[in-house]
Scaffold this motif. Sequence first.
Motif, mmCIF file in Angstrom:
data_model
loop_
_atom_site.group_PDB
_atom_site.id
_atom_site.type_symbol
_atom_site.label_atom_id
_atom_site.label_comp_id
_atom_site.label_asym_id
_atom_site.label_seq_id
_atom_site.Cartn_x
_atom_site.Cartn_y
_atom_site.Cartn_z
ATOM 1 N N LEU A 1 101.630 31.914 52.458
ATOM 2 C CA LEU A 1 100.480 32.338 51.662
ATOM 3 C C LEU A 1 100.627 33.794 51.260
ATOM 4 C CD1 LEU A 1 97.745 30.830 53.991
ATOM 5 C CD2 LEU A 1 98.539 29.829 51.849
ATOM 6 N N SER A 2 100.112 34.119 50.095
ATOM 7 C CA SER A 2 100.085 35.496 49.608
ATOM 8 C C SER A 2 98.626 35.917 49.498
ATOM 9 C CB SER A 2 100.772 35.591 48.244
ATOM 10 O OG SER A 2 100.678 36.901 47.719
ATOM 11 N N VAL A 3 98.260 36.997 50.187
ATOM 12 C CA VAL A 3 96.867 37.449 50.204
ATOM 13 C C VAL A 3 96.793 38.904 49.751
ATOM 14 C CG1 VAL A 3 96.301 35.865 52.075
ATOM 15 C CG2 VAL A 3 96.978 38.207 52.618
ATOM 16 N N THR A 4 95.604 39.321 49.351
ATOM 17 C CA THR A 4 95.380 40.712 48.919
ATOM 18 C C THR A 4 94.603 41.445 50.001
ATOM 19 O OG1 THR A 4 95.310 40.020 46.604
ATOM 20 C CG2 THR A 4 94.406 42.181 47.128
ATOM 21 N N PRO A 5 95.234 42.390 50.665
ATOM 22 C CA PRO A 5 94.548 43.120 51.747
ATOM 23 C C PRO A 5 93.363 43.930 51.211
ATOM 24 C CG PRO A 5 96.931 43.462 51.843
ATOM 25 C CD PRO A 5 96.628 42.831 50.513
ATOM 26 N N ASN A 6 92.354 44.098 52.057
ATOM 27 C CA ASN A 6 91.211 44.949 51.743
ATOM 28 C C ASN A 6 91.356 46.211 52.577
ATOM 29 O OD1 ASN A 6 88.612 46.203 51.751
ATOM 30 N ND2 ASN A 6 87.703 44.274 51.065
ATOM 31 N N ALA A 7 91.538 47.352 51.923
ATOM 32 C CA ALA A 7 91.801 48.609 52.631
ATOM 33 C C ALA A 7 90.663 49.014 53.550
ATOM 34 C CB ALA A 7 92.072 49.716 51.619
ATOM 35 N N SER A 8 89.463 48.519 53.289
ATOM 36 C CA SER A 8 88.298 48.905 54.102
ATOM 37 C C SER A 8 88.098 47.989 55.306
ATOM 38 C CB SER A 8 87.029 48.888 53.242
ATOM 39 O OG SER A 8 87.144 49.773 52.146
ATOM 40 N N ARG B 1 89.507 28.628 61.246
ATOM 41 C CA ARG B 1 89.334 30.041 60.917
ATOM 42 C C ARG B 1 90.257 30.815 61.857
ATOM 43 N NH1 ARG B 1 84.642 33.445 59.027
ATOM 44 N NH2 ARG B 1 83.903 31.444 58.239
ATOM 45 N N VAL B 2 91.264 31.494 61.264
ATOM 46 C CA VAL B 2 92.296 32.154 62.062
ATOM 47 C C VAL B 2 92.305 33.648 61.766
ATOM 48 C CG1 VAL B 2 94.740 32.200 62.660
ATOM 49 C CG2 VAL B 2 93.691 30.054 61.904
ATOM 50 N N ALA B 3 92.324 34.471 62.812
ATOM 51 C CA ALA B 3 92.394 35.921 62.637
ATOM 52 C C ALA B 3 93.787 36.311 62.154
ATOM 53 C CB ALA B 3 92.085 36.623 63.959
ATOM 54 N N ILE B 4 93.846 37.170 61.139
ATOM 55 C CA ILE B 4 95.123 37.655 60.615
ATOM 56 C C ILE B 4 95.078 39.173 60.511
ATOM 57 C CG2 ILE B 4 95.572 35.530 59.305
ATOM 58 C CD1 ILE B 4 94.656 36.991 56.772
ATOM 59 N N ASP B 5 96.247 39.771 60.363
ATOM 60 C CA ASP B 5 96.343 41.223 60.208
ATOM 61 C C ASP B 5 95.770 41.613 58.840
ATOM 62 O OD1 ASP B 5 97.113 43.872 59.838
ATOM 63 O OD2 ASP B 5 99.047 43.605 60.826
ATOM 64 N N PRO B 6 94.722 42.453 58.797
ATOM 65 C CA PRO B 6 94.093 42.818 57.515
ATOM 66 C C PRO B 6 94.986 43.637 56.589
ATOM 67 C CG PRO B 6 93.183 44.141 59.283
ATOM 68 C CD PRO B 6 94.039 43.091 59.935
ATOM 69 N N THR B 7 96.120 44.137 57.111
ATOM 70 C CA THR B 7 97.017 44.951 56.275
ATOM 71 C C THR B 7 98.173 44.135 55.688
ATOM 72 O OG1 THR B 7 98.449 45.582 58.142
ATOM 73 C CG2 THR B 7 96.514 46.957 57.708
ATOM 74 N N GLU B 8 98.320 42.880 56.121
ATOM 75 C CA GLU B 8 99.431 42.052 55.662
ATOM 76 C C GLU B 8 99.117 41.399 54.313
ATOM 77 O OE1 GLU B 8 102.466 41.527 56.856
ATOM 78 O OE2 GLU B 8 102.138 42.949 58.496
ATOM 79 N N SER B 9 100.150 41.292 53.469
ATOM 80 C CA SER B 9 99.992 40.626 52.170
ATOM 81 C C SER B 9 100.635 39.243 52.164
ATOM 82 C CB SER B 9 100.607 41.477 51.057
ATOM 83 O OG SER B 9 101.985 41.700 51.302
ATOM 84 N N GLU B 10 101.474 38.955 53.160
ATOM 85 C CA GLU B 10 102.110 37.646 53.279
ATOM 86 C C GLU B 10 101.809 37.090 54.673
ATOM 87 O OE1 GLU B 10 103.809 36.048 50.891
ATOM 88 O OE2 GLU B 10 103.616 37.693 49.447
ATOM 89 N N VAL B 11 101.220 35.911 54.724
ATOM 90 C CA VAL B 11 100.916 35.271 56.008
ATOM 91 C C VAL B 11 101.418 33.836 55.974
ATOM 92 C CG1 VAL B 11 98.884 36.708 56.405
ATOM 93 C CG2 VAL B 11 98.638 34.515 55.243
#
Length: 224
Positions: free
Chosen positions: A116-123, A141-151
């Motif tokens: 998956l490709s996601v757009t991180p939210n800097a805030s 619902r899975v917790a992911i790293d908010p700074t990652e763009s590829e999961v």
Amino acid sequence: MTEISQTTSAATSAAATQTANQTTTASAISSDFETFLKMLTAQMQNQDPMNPIESTDYAVQLATFSSVEQQVQTNTLITALSDQLGVIGMSQTASWVGMEVKSDAPAYFDGDPVSLSVTPNASADASYLLVRNSAGTEIQRVAIDPTESEVSWSGMDKDGYAFPNGRYSFAVENHANGAYLSSAGAMTYTEVVEARRDGGDITLILNGGGEISADEVQSLREAL
């Protein structure tokens, strides 16, 4: 490779049909012009000698017919150009068969992890991947790293069992200090199994039966 060959052949056949139609149209225009000249000649021969038609009237008739003729030819050329561009686009897009495209379409899960490709939210200080089945029901619902763009979604439930094969859609929910911030869709990479022309648009058939327009593709890569 077989699918690409068949698609390209169909596109070539369509181009040949269009060329034949253009030839028929050109012949019709030529025939209409000859008919117009015969009618104009008959009009001149049978006019009232005491009240002859002004030469300017003939000029107007000729100019009007010429304008219509040019418009028909222009429309034919525009149509031909549009169809030709469609054939070229179809031929190029057919080479996407067997590759993976990134789009917001649901991905087909067959037991292998889904990229998956996601757009991180800097805030955001916390982000969660929301997984929904084909019915739109949230199943995980899975917790992911908010700074990652590829999961990567493993496709496993909390007990380690794989979810059923099928199409799943994804979204990311962002939080900061325990408060909800925003939600955004997650792009998926899915293999293209067929390219089909629908009128003036090109539709891509994805693995698992999903369909998207070629215009919806964000990027393209070799299948992993």
